[in-house]
Design an enzyme around this catalytic site. Structure first.
Site, PDB file in Angstrom:
ATOM      1  N   LYS A 183       0.701  -1.342  -0.019  1.00 56.76           N
ATOM      2  CA  LYS A 183      -0.146   0.015  -0.255  1.00 56.76           C
ATOM      3  C   LYS A 183       0.880   1.305  -0.130  1.00 56.76           C
ATOM      4  CE  LYS A 183      -4.463   1.726   1.870  1.00 56.76           C
ATOM      5  NZ  LYS A 183      -4.919   1.491   0.895  1.00 56.76           N
ATOM      6  N   GLU A 226      -8.885  -4.575 -10.029  1.00 58.83           N
ATOM      7  CA  GLU A 226      -9.398  -3.923  -8.608  1.00 58.83           C
ATOM      8  C   GLU A 226      -9.885  -2.840  -9.315  1.00 58.83           C
ATOM      9  OE1 GLU A 226      -6.726  -3.876  -5.418  1.00 58.83           O
ATOM     10  OE2 GLU A 226      -5.024  -3.014  -6.968  1.00 58.83           O
TER      11      GLU A 226
END
Length: 287
Positions: free
Chosen positions: A151, A183
């Site tokens: 992330k 995604e």
């Protein structure tokens, strides 16, 4: 109201918080982040976010600036002083400013990282009108780097994707690679066929969503079948339902993909039910 933020050990007014122009997050996007939701003044799934944070630190060879216990107390103090009932806590850790601009960085053990936290007040976070209307999305090519499981603060392309969606009169974009959905720009993607929830399996290709893990667990407990595999935009358009999950959107129905209605074009009952279950169970475990 001026927010109180946290920077490198100090609680400061946001107007006084400053980071070096040589910080590697500014120069190299060399940093990671987490966003934790706050409902009823409590943190939602903080242990999951802390675990993922530790993994991201390890993958980038970054040193943790504090313990996870200390990090929890910082979160709680910011919620308290900023009087957050519903909202978010943003956390960012970077490699700091170990010297002049250079592609090569020194030993992490000798480098002082930069840690920043701030709150965002979001009244009505749990009762978003979009949960009743559903999202409209477009598909775009996935042009990000290969380590999406970390992330990082490298969010330019996801930001561009959201702007593409906005220009098209939609709410978000699903990214596609080699013919399959990876995604959303800031969320995990799902389709529903019958009683089966289908979502891409975990790998370096997608973020290992904290909300994703919780929702799939709750779905299994609710006797829904879960299948982790790739799916295409065409398959998604022909599904009974579609939805996304993220720390700030929780579970959000998708009702249109590239101009084609999903199912009857209204939020599906499984997505609605999973949102209800997630919010109810997460609040029970909030800290």
């Amino acid at each position: 109201m001026t927010r109180t933020v946290y920077l490198n050990g100090d609680y400061l007014p946001e107007t006084e918080a400053k980071v070096s122009i040589f910080d590697r997050a500014f120069l190299m996007a060399d940093g990671i982040y987490e966003v934790t939701s706050v409902l009823e003044g409590k943190l939602i799934d903080f242990p999951g976010h802390a675990t993922r944070l530790q993994r991201s630190l390890s993958e980038l060879d970054l040193r943790a600036p504090c313990t996870m216990e200390e990090l929890l107390e910082i979160h709680r103090e910011l919620i308290r002083v900023n009087e957050i009932t519903e909202g978010l806590v943003y956390l960012q850790i970077t490699r700091g400013a170990p010297g002049d601009r250079d592609f090569v960085f020194p030993d992490p053990e000798t480098t002082e990282p930069t840690i920043v936290l701030f709150t965002q007040n979001k009244p009505g976070l749990a009762t978003s009108p979009m949960a009743d209307t559903g999202m409209k999305i477009i598909s775009i090519e996935d042009q990000r780097w290969g380590r999406r499981d970390i992330k990082t603060v490298q969010l330019l392309y996801p930001s561009m994707g959201k702007m593409m969606a906005k220009k098209a009169g939609c709410d978000d974009a699903w990214m596609v690679e080699d013919g399959f959905v990876t995604e959303g720009t800031s969320n995990n993607a799902y389709i529903v066929k019958g009683n089966k929830i289908i979502t891409r399996a975990l790998s370096n290709d997608i973020l290992h969503g904290i909300t994703r893990a919780a929702v799939l667990r709750f779905a299994t407990e609710a006797q829904m079948e879960v299948e982790e595999r790739n799916f295409s935009i065409e398959e998604a358009q022909g599904a009974d339902e579609a939805f996304i999950t993220s720390a700030s959107a929780f579970v959000m129905p998708v009702v249109e993909i590239d101009g084609t209605a999903v199912g009857d074009g209204k939020p599906g009952h499984r997505a609605k039910r999973l949102r209800e279950i997630y919010l109810e169970e997460s609040l029970k475990m909030a800290i």
